[in-house]
Design a protein around this motif. Sequence first.
Motif, PDB file in Angstrom:
ATOM      1  N   TYR A  61       7.405  -5.188  -6.884  1.00 54.34           N
ATOM      2  CA  TYR A  61       7.847  -3.819  -6.623  1.00 54.34           C
ATOM      3  C   TYR A  61       8.213  -3.088  -7.915  1.00 54.34           C
ATOM      4  O   TYR A  61       8.034  -1.865  -8.021  1.00 54.34           O
ATOM      5  CB  TYR A  61       9.019  -3.832  -5.640  1.00 54.34           C
ATOM      6  N   ARG A  89       3.212  -3.534   8.622  1.00 52.00           N
ATOM      7  CA  ARG A  89       4.184  -2.555   8.131  1.00 52.00           C
ATOM      8  C   ARG A  89       5.478  -3.220   7.694  1.00 52.00           C
ATOM      9  O   ARG A  89       5.871  -4.253   8.240  1.00 52.00           O
ATOM     10  CB  ARG A  89       4.508  -1.537   9.232  1.00 52.00           C
ATOM     11  N   CYS A 127      -5.522   5.335   0.939  1.00 51.38           N
ATOM     12  CA  CYS A 127      -4.205   4.805   0.572  1.00 51.38           C
ATOM     13  C   CYS A 127      -3.724   5.413  -0.740  1.00 51.38           C
ATOM     14  O   CYS A 127      -4.449   6.122  -1.434  1.00 51.38           O
ATOM     15  CB  CYS A 127      -4.277   3.274   0.454  1.00 51.38           C
ATOM     16  N   VAL A 154       5.765   7.680   3.733  1.00 50.69           N
ATOM     17  CA  VAL A 154       5.315   6.296   3.820  1.00 50.69           C
ATOM     18  C   VAL A 154       4.382   5.974   2.655  1.00 50.69           C
ATOM     19  O   VAL A 154       3.495   6.766   2.317  1.00 50.69           O
ATOM     20  CB  VAL A 154       4.599   6.057   5.162  1.00 50.69           C
ATOM     21  N   LEU A 155       4.571   4.836   2.047  1.00 49.75           N
ATOM     22  CA  LEU A 155       3.703   4.343   0.986  1.00 49.75           C
ATOM     23  C   LEU A 155       2.617   3.484   1.618  1.00 49.75           C
ATOM     24  O   LEU A 155       2.909   2.533   2.355  1.00 49.75           O
ATOM     25  CB  LEU A 155       4.515   3.527  -0.021  1.00 49.75           C
ATOM     26  N   ARG A 156       1.356   3.807   1.325  1.00 51.47           N
ATOM     27  CA  ARG A 156       0.224   3.102   1.910  1.00 51.47           C
ATOM     28  C   ARG A 156      -0.482   2.301   0.809  1.00 51.47           C
ATOM     29  O   ARG A 156      -0.890   2.863  -0.205  1.00 51.47           O
ATOM     30  CB  ARG A 156      -0.741   4.091   2.559  1.00 51.47           C
ATOM     31  N   LEU A 157      -0.616   1.012   1.040  1.00 48.81           N
ATOM     32  CA  LEU A 157      -1.210   0.115   0.050  1.00 48.81           C
ATOM     33  C   LEU A 157      -2.383  -0.646   0.660  1.00 48.81           C
ATOM     34  O   LEU A 157      -2.245  -1.247   1.733  1.00 48.81           O
ATOM     35  CB  LEU A 157      -0.181  -0.895  -0.463  1.00 48.81           C
ATOM     36  N   HIS A 206       6.992   7.192  -5.743  1.00 48.26           N
ATOM     37  CA  HIS A 206       7.508   6.209  -4.784  1.00 48.26           C
ATOM     38  C   HIS A 206       8.506   5.252  -5.434  1.00 48.26           C
ATOM     39  O   HIS A 206       8.882   4.253  -4.825  1.00 48.26           O
ATOM     40  CB  HIS A 206       6.356   5.401  -4.188  1.00 48.26           C
ATOM     41  N   LEU A 235      10.601   1.948  -3.784  1.00 47.43           N
ATOM     42  CA  LEU A 235      10.322   0.599  -4.258  1.00 47.43           C
ATOM     43  C   LEU A 235      11.566  -0.060  -4.842  1.00 47.43           C
ATOM     44  O   LEU A 235      11.756  -1.271  -4.689  1.00 47.43           O
ATOM     45  CB  LEU A 235       9.203   0.650  -5.291  1.00 47.43           C
ATOM     46  N   ILE A 287       6.510   1.243   4.430  1.00 48.14           N
ATOM     47  CA  ILE A 287       5.302   0.846   3.708  1.00 48.14           C
ATOM     48  C   ILE A 287       4.274   0.327   4.706  1.00 48.14           C
ATOM     49  O   ILE A 287       4.598  -0.472   5.586  1.00 48.14           O
ATOM     50  CB  ILE A 287       5.607  -0.230   2.653  1.00 48.14           C
ATOM     51  N   GLU A 288       3.040   0.791   4.556  1.00 45.32           N
ATOM     52  CA  GLU A 288       1.922   0.275   5.333  1.00 45.32           C
ATOM     53  C   GLU A 288       1.020  -0.524   4.404  1.00 45.32           C
ATOM     54  O   GLU A 288       0.654  -0.053   3.328  1.00 45.32           O
ATOM     55  CB  GLU A 288       1.137   1.417   5.979  1.00 45.32           C
TER      56      GLU A 288
END
Length: 489
Positions: free
Chosen positions: A200, A54, A123, A11-14, A210, A214, A63-64
């Motif tokens: 993205y 999410r 993140c 999971v990609l955390r932003l 990632h 993306l 993605i979060e």
Amino acid sequence: MTTSATSSRRVLRLAVVGHTNTGKTSLLRTLTRDAGFGQIEDSPGTTRHVEGTRLLVEGAVAIELFDTPGMEDGIALLDYLERLTPPGQRMDGPERIQRFLQSPESERRFEQEARVLRRLLDCDAGLYVVDVRDPVLGKHKDELALLASCGHPLLPVLNFTNSREQRLGAWRSALARLGLHAMVEFDTVAPALDGEAQLYDKLALLMDEHAGLLVELKQDVTRQKQVRHEDGLRLIAELMVDVAAWRVSAEPGEEEIKAATQALRRQIRDREAACVSALLKRYNFSSRDFPAHTLPLEGERWGMDLFHPQALKDYGVQIGKGVAAGAMAGATLDVFTAGLSLGAATLLGAAAGGLWQGADRLGKRIMGRMRGYQELSVDDAVLRLLAIRQLALLHALERRGHAAQTPINIELDPMTAASAKPGASESDLDLAHDKDFQRQLERWRKQDLPEVLVEARSQPQWSALSEHYENQSRRKQAVRTLAQKLGQA
């Protein structure tokens, strides 16, 4: 939102960060197409706590995104960090931030900044939202210094770029001087059609690990946009077919015809309102985004209009010596609806009669006609107006961010748009100055109606307003054909 990435990918955390009232919550609303996320007000500091949302990948989290409070006192915090560093000791950025988060002031004076920095540390990257209407001040540079100390990639998101008050050049220069050369313009109120794709793309440049996710997310955004567009055209085509095919029977007599005319208008208004609601729902907006407007219908068409070759074939009618007689009835007026100015539009009614062979297939309609009943259907001009209104709404929805707070303003006249009321956004005026779109509407104003609508005139069972509605294969094909016609640039 659904994408096609695999559930096995990490999971990609932003973290969405920045100064107060720059549009961080607005960015999340637009990316998630959720106008109900968070709270948006003009007053600063509306977001007081970290909130998350999410983006899903085939049901799994991909993605979060975390909305954070605005940073308000970066200058004082930088001074405080200097005092926390022991004399003669060297610490890198993340070490300094960790020491601050363990200090008493992180729960007192700098509690809000601590929430932001703690979330960014947790993140993979941060989206730094900038209101480019603001002047570049020292506090912004101090904020960026603090955020950069966390050691994670930062992508500046330049918000409100469509505003007349934007200072885009100054911000680009200032960010470049701070070493932030990758940035993206993303107006959360009226994002560019490829705005998400650009976002993205820029993130993928900063985050190689990632990049695959993306890229897939970007591709899915494009696919979903096309699906929504096709669904919107289909909804409009269904409306047009329903209205073209619909007719109301009136007994002989002036009062009876007047009552039938009012019934026809009411039914068409309701059908248009249903289409508007369906379009808003498909794009995840509400009635607050486009308040209901009534459609002034004039110039109803009289007669059964059974002369289309396909209609003659369906009813077993042989083309021969038909009899046509009639008179012109209608009005000339200026039409102003939903902010849309069509100027002087002549709405004409027409009466027609003829000879029928195979009258047994027409049943009650023919018998009613023989007894002196009239049949009312909408005028061509009304159909043109319906097409123009709905295409304009679709065009506006595709260019509207879910952070927009003012109702949609459909203004198609460039002269009127140039003098729009104060406060109207640039996005409100885009319809008037989009040349390709204006050409599309001009065809609906002047050219003959598409053949499928001419055919629908003589197929009352095609209208969903009818109790004898039949969604037969020929009607489905007519809707598909008309949707393609509506989508032609």
